[in-house]
Design an enzyme around this catalytic site. Sequence first.
Site, PDB file in Angstrom:
ATOM      1  N   TRP A 213       0.856  -1.188   0.000  1.00  0.00           N
ATOM      2  CA  TRP A 213       0.000   0.000   0.000  1.00  0.00           C
ATOM      3  C   TRP A 213       0.901   1.250   0.000  1.00  0.00           C
ATOM      4  O   TRP A 213       1.834   1.337   0.799  1.00  0.00           O
ATOM      5  CB  TRP A 213      -0.893  -0.040   1.248  1.00  0.00           C
ATOM      6  CG  TRP A 213      -1.829   1.112   1.388  1.00  0.00           C
ATOM      7  CD1 TRP A 213      -2.636   1.642   0.422  1.00  0.00           C
ATOM      8  CD2 TRP A 213      -2.065   1.875   2.576  1.00  0.00           C
ATOM      9  NE1 TRP A 213      -3.361   2.684   0.937  1.00  0.00           N
ATOM     10  CE2 TRP A 213      -3.039   2.850   2.253  1.00  0.00           C
ATOM     11  CE3 TRP A 213      -1.568   1.834   3.879  1.00  0.00           C
ATOM     12  CZ2 TRP A 213      -3.518   3.776   3.189  1.00  0.00           C
ATOM     13  CZ3 TRP A 213      -2.040   2.733   4.808  1.00  0.00           C
ATOM     14  CH2 TRP A 213      -3.002   3.693   4.459  1.00  0.00           C
TER      15      TRP A 213
ATOM     16  N   ASP B 286      -0.755  -5.521   9.400  1.00  0.00           N
ATOM     17  CA  ASP B 286      -1.731  -4.525   8.986  1.00  0.00           C
ATOM     18  C   ASP B 286      -2.989  -5.292   8.592  1.00  0.00           C
ATOM     19  O   ASP B 286      -2.994  -6.028   7.603  1.00  0.00           O
ATOM     20  CB  ASP B 286      -1.188  -3.719   7.802  1.00  0.00           C
ATOM     21  CG  ASP B 286      -2.173  -2.640   7.360  1.00  0.00           C
ATOM     22  OD1 ASP B 286      -3.286  -2.566   7.917  1.00  0.00           O
ATOM     23  OD2 ASP B 286      -1.826  -1.872   6.435  1.00  0.00           O
TER      24      ASP B 286
ATOM     25  N   LYS C 137     -13.361  -0.814   6.033  1.00  0.00           N
ATOM     26  CA  LYS C 137     -13.924  -1.673   4.994  1.00  0.00           C
ATOM     27  C   LYS C 137     -14.919  -2.674   5.557  1.00  0.00           C
ATOM     28  O   LYS C 137     -16.034  -2.778   5.067  1.00  0.00           O
ATOM     29  CB  LYS C 137     -12.795  -2.403   4.252  1.00  0.00           C
ATOM     30  CG  LYS C 137     -12.241  -1.665   3.068  1.00  0.00           C
ATOM     31  CD  LYS C 137     -11.453  -0.417   3.380  1.00  0.00           C
ATOM     32  CE  LYS C 137     -10.102  -0.717   3.958  1.00  0.00           C
ATOM     33  NZ  LYS C 137      -9.258   0.489   4.130  1.00  0.00           N
TER      34      LYS C 137
HETATM   35  N1  PLA Z   1      -3.727  -0.610   5.226  1.00  0.00           N
HETATM   36  C1  PLA Z   1      -4.005  -1.036   4.001  1.00  0.00           C
HETATM   37  C2  PLA Z   1      -3.306  -2.232   3.480  1.00  0.00           C
HETATM   38  C3  PLA Z   1      -4.953  -0.358   3.218  1.00  0.00           C
HETATM   39  O1  PLA Z   1      -5.208  -0.807   2.000  1.00  0.00           O
HETATM   40  C4  PLA Z   1      -5.599   0.777   3.731  1.00  0.00           C
HETATM   41  C5  PLA Z   1      -6.595   1.552   2.920  1.00  0.00           C
HETATM   42  C6  PLA Z   1      -5.270   1.172   5.044  1.00  0.00           C
HETATM   43  C7  PLA Z   1      -4.340   0.451   5.750  1.00  0.00           C
HETATM   44  C8  PLA Z   1      -5.866   2.366   5.724  1.00  0.00           C
HETATM   45  O2  PLA Z   1      -7.187   2.399   5.840  1.00  0.00           O
HETATM   46  P1  PLA Z   1      -7.941   3.347   6.868  1.00  0.00           P
HETATM   47  O3  PLA Z   1      -6.953   4.306   7.435  1.00  0.00           O
HETATM   48  O4  PLA Z   1      -8.987   4.028   6.082  1.00  0.00           O
HETATM   49  O5  PLA Z   1      -8.479   2.419   7.884  1.00  0.00           O
HETATM   50  N2  PLA Z   1      -6.426   1.525   1.527  1.00  0.00           N
HETATM   51  C9  PLA Z   1      -7.408   2.105   0.586  1.00  0.00           C
HETATM   52  C10 PLA Z   1      -7.692   3.556   0.873  1.00  0.00           C
HETATM   53  C11 PLA Z   1      -8.720   1.349   0.686  1.00  0.00           C
HETATM   54  C12 PLA Z   1      -6.509   4.452   0.955  1.00  0.00           C
HETATM   55  O6  PLA Z   1      -5.575   4.376   0.144  1.00  0.00           O
HETATM   56  O7  PLA Z   1      -6.540   5.277   1.891  1.00  0.00           O
HETATM   57  C13 PLA Z   1      -6.865   1.920  -0.835  1.00  0.00           C
HETATM   58  O8  PLA Z   1      -7.576   2.257  -1.792  1.00  0.00           O
HETATM   59  O9  PLA Z   1      -5.748   1.384  -0.969  1.00  0.00           O
END
Ligand code: PLA
Length: 409
Positions: free
Chosen positions: A138, A219, A255
């Site tokens: 991510w 995570d 989510k």
């Molecule tokens: N960890 C991972 C692996 C994630 O994909 C995301 C969110 C988070 C943590 C953090 O989420 P939160 O802080 O909202 O609880 N990833 C998303 C959104 C869904 C983003 O980038 O913020 C994504 O589209 O990858």
Amino acid sequence: MAHHSDSVFSQIAKAPEDPILGVTVAFNKDSDTSKLNLGVGAYRTEEGKPLVLNVVKQAEQKLVNNPSRIKEYLPIVGLADFNKGSAKLIFGADSPAIQENRVTTVQCLSGTGSLRVGGEFLARHYHEKTIYIPNPTWGNHPKIFTFAGLSVKTYRYYDPTTRGLDFKGLLEDLGNAPSGAIVLLHACAHNPTGVDPTIQQWEEIRQLIRSKALLPFFDSAYQGFASGSLDADAKPVRLFVADGGECFTAQSFAKNMGLYAERVGALSIVCKTSDVASRVESQLKLVIRPMYSSPPLHGASIVSTILNDSDLYNEWTLELKAMADRIISMRTQLLETLKAKGTPGDWTHIIKQIGMFTFTGLNAEQVAFMTKEYHIYMTSDGRISMAGLSSKTIPHLADAMHAAVTTMA
Ligand code: PLA
């Protein structure tokens, strides 16, 4: 007359948009009616609408109807019932670590805030400042941990030729990491690849991590979304906790409860003794207090209401399963549609990968083409959010993918 050169900020450079959230910014500016946002991982219904879970509505109604509810500050560590429920959810209701009071859980600002607080605690109190994150991962991970004060390195994870796990590379890189190094692991539904180790591979990873005294940091942003089962998706974390060793877990309810904007999550640190856990918690408070003082109440109250009421909890598991199943059915539909069109290439990875995303293998040029010609928005690494698709929009996506791979091979 004020001139722009008068500003103390006149030299400031314009920053680029975020690679993921910026996709939504671009999408919102597009006036084409066929436009499709497959960037951010946000669940949509078959009608393409955001979903507020029925259990969330019920929990909110209960909260509103309760006249004794107040708006005093929460403690620095957040809502106690929320913290207890979150720990049970990820570690299991009968987890010995919880029963032995070896777990400290603090409510944080969703998954991101939990990672950040955990990272800063480690930077202050842990002897090894290097964290290994998977390549790819991510996009926010390297930034979160760098700003928390850790030094970020990567370990091999994904093999583009097999579109699967580079298990050998992973074991080699973690095997070569310095003793004590922190290792970030996606608990399930790896983002962006949708590729997870098998449970046997997790066991080998666990043995390696423990034998080198590496520190696992999970995570968990998608519990329940990978398989549709909260327990099945928590298995890798529970495998590590069961050996009695230490472990960090950042949980998000964005989510799996659809509480994106409520910013509700938890950081749990499993320690070897209850005495260590209570000292760790006292230090977590010193990290949190100057950062945002104490966390917000509403989202945590919703989660706590659902986790601590067996009817709501059962209904939640059904709603969660329905979301996961709809995503899985989008995978088969997309694969079938591409097959029927005779789109060149092997697309079976679409059904092999799990969680919210498919890592298509499309390159940045093909993605730009699909956005320009078909108004389909996605991240430039070729990741698409399966949760943003519906039976109605799959043909449009398949047309775009077909055109992209045939015109720009
Ligand atoms: N960890 C991972 C692996 C994630 O994909 C995301 C969110 C988070 C943590 C953090 O989420 P939160 O802080 O909202 O609880 N990833 C998303 C959104 C869904 C983003 O980038 O913020 C994504 O589209 O990858």
